[in-house]
Design an enzyme around this catalytic site. Structure first.
Site, PDB file in Angstrom:
ATOM      1  N   ALA A 294       0.772  -1.224   0.019  1.00  0.00           N
ATOM      2  CA  ALA A 294      -0.008   0.121   0.016  1.00  0.00           C
ATOM      3  C   ALA A 294       0.812   1.240   0.187  1.00  0.00           C
ATOM      4  O   ALA A 294       0.544   2.307   0.472  1.00  0.00           O
ATOM      5  CB  ALA A 294      -0.935  -0.003   1.258  1.00  0.00           C
ATOM      6  N   ALA A 295       2.033   1.051  -0.579  1.00  0.00           N
ATOM      7  CA  ALA A 295       2.889   2.282  -0.427  1.00  0.00           C
ATOM      8  C   ALA A 295       2.892   3.120  -1.797  1.00  0.00           C
ATOM      9  O   ALA A 295       3.454   4.320  -1.645  1.00  0.00           O
ATOM     10  CB  ALA A 295       4.360   1.714  -0.280  1.00  0.00           C
ATOM     11  N   GLY A 296       2.213   2.768  -2.754  1.00  0.00           N
ATOM     12  CA  GLY A 296       2.069   3.515  -4.003  1.00  0.00           C
ATOM     13  C   GLY A 296       1.330   4.989  -3.767  1.00  0.00           C
ATOM     14  O   GLY A 296       0.895   5.224  -2.721  1.00  0.00           O
TER      15      GLY A 296
ATOM     16  N   ARG B 294      -3.490   8.964  -9.263  1.00  0.00           N
ATOM     17  CA  ARG B 294      -4.708   9.264  -9.935  1.00  0.00           C
ATOM     18  C   ARG B 294      -5.927   9.795  -9.187  1.00  0.00           C
ATOM     19  O   ARG B 294      -6.848  10.105  -9.580  1.00  0.00           O
ATOM     20  CB  ARG B 294      -5.149   7.882 -11.000  1.00  0.00           C
ATOM     21  CG  ARG B 294      -4.175   7.861 -12.218  1.00  0.00           C
ATOM     22  CD  ARG B 294      -4.625   6.735 -12.917  1.00  0.00           C
ATOM     23  NE  ARG B 294      -3.806   5.555 -11.978  1.00  0.00           N
ATOM     24  CZ  ARG B 294      -4.118   4.177 -12.592  1.00  0.00           C
ATOM     25  NH1 ARG B 294      -4.620   3.799 -13.445  1.00  0.00           N
ATOM     26  NH2 ARG B 294      -3.204   3.335 -12.012  1.00  0.00           N
TER      27      ARG B 294
ATOM     28  N   GLY C 261      -2.533  -7.086 -15.299  1.00  0.00           N
ATOM     29  CA  GLY C 261      -1.418  -7.892 -15.969  1.00  0.00           C
ATOM     30  C   GLY C 261      -2.147  -9.209 -16.659  1.00  0.00           C
ATOM     31  O   GLY C 261      -2.987  -9.809 -16.107  1.00  0.00           O
TER      32      GLY C 261
ATOM     33  N   ARG D  47     -27.518  15.467  19.900  1.00  0.00           N
ATOM     34  CA  ARG D  47     -25.868  15.231  19.863  1.00  0.00           C
ATOM     35  C   ARG D  47     -25.269  15.489  21.014  1.00  0.00           C
ATOM     36  O   ARG D  47     -26.237  15.649  22.169  1.00  0.00           O
ATOM     37  CB  ARG D  47     -25.528  16.389  18.825  1.00  0.00           C
ATOM     38  CG  ARG D  47     -25.881  17.726  19.599  1.00  0.00           C
ATOM     39  CD  ARG D  47     -25.609  18.737  18.426  1.00  0.00           C
ATOM     40  NE  ARG D  47     -25.714  20.182  19.057  1.00  0.00           N
ATOM     41  CZ  ARG D  47     -24.690  20.849  19.742  1.00  0.00           C
ATOM     42  NH1 ARG D  47     -23.632  20.498  19.841  1.00  0.00           N
ATOM     43  NH2 ARG D  47     -25.119  21.944  20.139  1.00  0.00           N
TER      44      ARG D  47
ATOM     45  N   LYS E 274     -28.647  18.777  23.326  1.00  0.00           N
ATOM     46  CA  LYS E 274     -27.363  18.621  23.324  1.00  0.00           C
ATOM     47  C   LYS E 274     -26.971  18.424  24.970  1.00  0.00           C
ATOM     48  O   LYS E 274     -27.448  18.882  25.477  1.00  0.00           O
ATOM     49  CB  LYS E 274     -26.560  19.784  23.025  1.00  0.00           C
ATOM     50  CG  LYS E 274     -25.187  19.584  22.860  1.00  0.00           C
ATOM     51  CD  LYS E 274     -24.162  20.980  23.294  1.00  0.00           C
ATOM     52  CE  LYS E 274     -24.239  21.022  24.758  1.00  0.00           C
ATOM     53  NZ  LYS E 274     -23.291  21.858  25.325  1.00  0.00           N
TER      54      LYS E 274
ATOM     55  N   TYR F 276     -34.659  24.356  22.406  1.00  0.00           N
ATOM     56  CA  TYR F 276     -33.175  23.959  22.518  1.00  0.00           C
ATOM     57  C   TYR F 276     -33.191  23.447  24.055  1.00  0.00           C
ATOM     58  O   TYR F 276     -33.386  24.355  24.892  1.00  0.00           O
ATOM     59  CB  TYR F 276     -32.376  25.034  22.175  1.00  0.00           C
ATOM     60  CG  TYR F 276     -30.833  24.740  22.575  1.00  0.00           C
ATOM     61  CD1 TYR F 276     -30.204  23.622  22.017  1.00  0.00           C
ATOM     62  CD2 TYR F 276     -30.212  25.459  23.482  1.00  0.00           C
ATOM     63  CE1 TYR F 276     -28.840  23.325  22.294  1.00  0.00           C
ATOM     64  CE2 TYR F 276     -29.025  25.060  23.791  1.00  0.00           C
ATOM     65  CZ  TYR F 276     -28.221  24.216  23.197  1.00  0.00           C
ATOM     66  OH  TYR F 276     -26.911  23.904  23.462  1.00  0.00           O
TER      67      TYR F 276
ATOM     68  N   SER G  38     -44.999  27.963  27.344  1.00  0.00           N
ATOM     69  CA  SER G  38     -44.411  28.018  25.939  1.00  0.00           C
ATOM     70  C   SER G  38     -43.505  29.382  25.901  1.00  0.00           C
ATOM     71  O   SER G  38     -43.570  30.118  26.639  1.00  0.00           O
ATOM     72  CB  SER G  38     -45.699  28.463  24.861  1.00  0.00           C
ATOM     73  OG  SER G  38     -46.267  27.498  24.815  1.00  0.00           O
TER      74      SER G  38
HETATM   75  C1  UD1 Z   1      -0.527  -4.816 -10.244  1.00  0.00           C
HETATM   76  C2  UD1 Z   1       0.127  -6.145 -11.078  1.00  0.00           C
HETATM   77  C3  UD1 Z   1      -0.771  -6.563 -12.196  1.00  0.00           C
HETATM   78  C4  UD1 Z   1      -2.223  -6.668 -11.646  1.00  0.00           C
HETATM   79  C5  UD1 Z   1      -2.562  -5.350 -10.812  1.00  0.00           C
HETATM   80  C6  UD1 Z   1      -4.060  -5.821 -10.306  1.00  0.00           C
HETATM   81  C7  UD1 Z   1       2.483  -5.844 -10.797  1.00  0.00           C
HETATM   82  C8  UD1 Z   1       3.826  -5.491 -11.400  1.00  0.00           C
HETATM   83  N1  UD1 Z   1       1.430  -5.593 -11.726  1.00  0.00           N
HETATM   84  O1  UD1 Z   1      -0.393  -3.872 -11.235  1.00  0.00           O
HETATM   85  O2  UD1 Z   1      -0.238  -7.718 -12.750  1.00  0.00           O
HETATM   86  O3  UD1 Z   1      -2.963  -7.201 -12.853  1.00  0.00           O
HETATM   87  O4  UD1 Z   1      -1.825  -5.123  -9.919  1.00  0.00           O
HETATM   88  O5  UD1 Z   1      -4.491  -4.599  -9.675  1.00  0.00           O
HETATM   89  O6  UD1 Z   1       2.473  -6.192  -9.381  1.00  0.00           O
HETATM   90  N2  UD1 Z   1       2.886  -0.620  -4.479  1.00  0.00           N
HETATM   91  C9  UD1 Z   1       3.916  -0.678  -3.379  1.00  0.00           C
HETATM   92  N3  UD1 Z   1       5.072  -0.213  -3.684  1.00  0.00           N
HETATM   93  C10 UD1 Z   1       5.329  -0.025  -5.022  1.00  0.00           C
HETATM   94  C11 UD1 Z   1       4.570  -0.044  -6.154  1.00  0.00           C
HETATM   95  C12 UD1 Z   1       3.460  -0.348  -5.688  1.00  0.00           C
HETATM   96  O7  UD1 Z   1       3.451  -0.774  -2.106  1.00  0.00           O
HETATM   97  O8  UD1 Z   1       6.604   0.509  -5.208  1.00  0.00           O
HETATM   98  C13 UD1 Z   1       1.645  -1.162  -4.061  1.00  0.00           C
HETATM   99  C14 UD1 Z   1       0.659   0.103  -4.742  1.00  0.00           C
HETATM  100  O9  UD1 Z   1       0.040   0.830  -3.426  1.00  0.00           O
HETATM  101  C15 UD1 Z   1      -0.600  -0.928  -4.770  1.00  0.00           C
HETATM  102  C16 UD1 Z   1      -0.126  -2.061  -5.429  1.00  0.00           C
HETATM  103  O10 UD1 Z   1       1.126  -2.256  -4.762  1.00  0.00           O
HETATM  104  O11 UD1 Z   1      -1.589  -1.039  -3.523  1.00  0.00           O
HETATM  105  C17 UD1 Z   1      -0.146  -2.337  -6.532  1.00  0.00           C
HETATM  106  O12 UD1 Z   1       0.678  -1.351  -7.439  1.00  0.00           O
HETATM  107  P1  UD1 Z   1       0.220  -0.843  -8.799  1.00  0.00           P
HETATM  108  O13 UD1 Z   1       1.453  -0.012  -9.244  1.00  0.00           O
HETATM  109  O14 UD1 Z   1      -1.100  -0.141  -8.708  1.00  0.00           O
HETATM  110  O15 UD1 Z   1       0.269  -1.952  -9.771  1.00  0.00           O
HETATM  111  P2  UD1 Z   1      -0.677  -2.269 -11.034  1.00  0.00           P
HETATM  112  O16 UD1 Z   1       0.215  -1.451 -12.198  1.00  0.00           O
HETATM  113  O17 UD1 Z   1      -2.058  -2.013 -10.795  1.00  0.00           O
HETATM  114 MG    MG Z   2      -3.138  -0.516  -9.485  1.00  0.00          MG
END
Ligand code: UD1
Ligand code: MG
Length: 447
Positions: A8-10, A14, A140, A332, A350, A365, A404
């Site tokens: 979850a580091a991404g 978007r 993928g 509340r 309240k 009130y 009242s």
């Molecule tokens: C990834 C898969 C893809 C799959 C898809 C499903 C890979 C290379 N590809 O693609 O095959 O179909 O998910 O949703 O795994 N994250 C990190 N650190 C990083 C990069 C990502 O923690 O350095 C986390 C993101 O926060 C995210 C998850 O990994 O929760 C997936 O990363 P994302 O870059 O969204 O992968 P996709 O391109 O969606």
């Molecule tokens: Mg993704």
């Protein structure tokens, strides 16, 4: 013991948000909560989340360990970072999932873990979830050799023929820890995105003679990855539908599930009816045979049985049974209503305690008040609880009749059986049984 690593580091670019993607909410819970909840339900005991700095600051909310990935160099790199921190457990199993799939179900995790153990013939090194999905798709592609998986190709690296494959990598894996540790260090980033792909471990396994087995998920919605706010709204709709169905199966009537907004972990008793445009959240508990809505908002509200809430807002309050509230009331701040209370239209309450049988039927009130049994609060009554500095208390006894438009200038106490005339401005305590009128209120001469 089974361990899970949730990625979850991404950056979640978007989402165009200052908030980390997995903290955006779906039906009152951050989306990461759902992945963690599903893993726990599937019996996974140790859950580790790969985070960025912003998410790490909030990770204790989830009761799991966070490991920070400073630079996001891909899903494979995220796993490398996690495994470096985690002690090696020879013979262990590791589930890997992504934190942005709020619709994921515990059964998916159970299924993939089960397949890692079974797999006809030689035990697989990896079981992974795949799913059929309408094209085009950003997922993928799964390239097979017979029944096993041979390789995953990411969209940006795929040939036209590979893009035509409609079996996708869902992003949920059950690995043998020894095999994963061995393969993950060999990952390279010679691809279109110059990232270390976790999915390249598959090709590595196959090359080394290890098996990778697919587990096909029935419904692609369960593995929907949320990347922007349009997908977030879609997930919320789906989750709400799922939650409404669950409460309905438990005996709650929901007149229009499309216009009723619920959260996980609510308690709603049998034969309660929820009318449209109602939102119930934050661990609310509702008894049996209640009527909620239309247009009600409840947050951290506890209701007994046979309570009616029409077009009203109830926040952080506790109500007994056989109570009617609204239309257009606002309760509340730790308000507590005993049984048989009636709160009518345009009444705000309240931080007050109303005993059994109290009625405040119109335009009132009540703040920081304590009101005894069977007291009637006349239309337009105001507790003047704020003197510009402090919030002061109003204490009203039993069987009191407030006329009242009475103003009760707090701090003030009215004894049992007291009465105020219409438009009284009560600035001094009123003894039990006394009747006061006027501004400032004075006792009526005794007859
Ligand atoms: C990834 C898969 C893809 C799959 C898809 C499903 C890979 C290379 N590809 O693609 O095959 O179909 O998910 O949703 O795994 N994250 C990190 N650190 C990083 C990069 C990502 O923690 O350095 C986390 C993101 O926060 C995210 C998850 O990994 O929760 C997936 O990363 P994302 O870059 O969204 O992968 P996709 O391109 O969606
Ligand atoms: Mg993704």
């Amino acid at each position: 013991m089974i361990r899970a690593v949730v990625l979850a580091a991404g950056k979640g670019t978007r989402m165009k948000s200052a908030t980390p993607k997995v903290l955006h909410e779906v039906c009152g819970r951050p989306m990461l909560w759902y992945t963690i909840d599903a893993l726990r339900r599937a019996g996974v005991e140790e859950i580790v989340v790969v985070t960025n700095d912003e998410l790490q600051a909030r990770i204790s909310d989830f009761g799991v360990q966070g490991i920070v990935q400073r630079e996001q160099l891909g899903t494979g790199h995220a796993v490398q970072v996690a495994l470096r921190e985690l002690p090696h457990r020879p013979g262990g199993r590791i589930v890997i999932a992504y934190g942005d799939m709020p619709l994921v179900h515990e059964e998916i995790f159970r299924g993939v873990l089960g397949s890692l153990e079974s797999g006809n013939g030689e035990a697989p090194a990896l079981a992974m979830v795949t799913v059929k999905m309408p094209l085009p798709s950003n997922f993928g592609r799964v390239l097979r050799r017979g029944n096993d998986v041979e390789r995953i190709v990411e969209v940006r690296d795929a040939s036209p023929a590979e893009l035509a494959v409609d079996e996708m990598n869902a992003g949920i894996y059950a690995y043998r820890e020894d095999a994963l540790r061995d393969a993950v260090d060999r990952l390279r980033n010679d691809n279109a995105q110059q990232e270390y792909y976790l999915t390249d471990t598959i090709e590595d396994f196959v090359r080394g003679g290890k098996r990778v087995v697919p587990v096909m998920a029935g419904d692609h919605l369960h593995v929907l990855g949320i990347n922007d706010r349009v997908e977030l709204a879609h997930a919320r709709k789906e989750m709400n539908k799922r939650l409404c169905a669950q409460y309905m199966r438990d005996g709650v009537t929901i007149v229009d599930p499309d216009a009723t907004y619920l959260e996980p972990e609510l308690q709603i008793g049998r034969d309660t009816i929820i009318y449209p445009n109602s939102t119930i959240g934050r661990l609310s508990e509702i008894g049996e045979s209640c009527v909620i809505g239309p247009n009600a908002r409840l947050s951290n509200a506890k209701l007994g049985d046979r309570v009616t809430i029409r077009e009203s807002v109830i926040l952080d309050s506790e109500l007994g049974s056989d109570i009617s509230v609204g239309p257009f009331a606002h309760l509340r701040g730790n308000t507590v209503l005993s049984d048989n209370v009636k709160i009518g239209n345009f009444v705000e309450v309240k931080n007050s305690k109303l005993a059994d049988g109290v009625k405040a039927s119109h335009l009132t009130y009540l703040g920081d008040a304590e009101i005894g049994e069977d007291t009637n609060i006349g239309a337009g009554t105001i507790t003047c609880n704020y003197d510009g500095k402090n919030k002061n208390k109003t204490v009203i006894g039993r069987n009191v009749s407030i006329g009242s438009n009475t103003s009760l200038v707090a701090p003030v106490t009215l004894g049992d059986g007291a009465l105020t005339g219409a438009s009284a401005v009560v600035t001094k305590d009123v003894p039990a049984g006394e009747r006061v009128v006027g501004n400032p209120a004075r006792p009526l001469p005794k007859k």
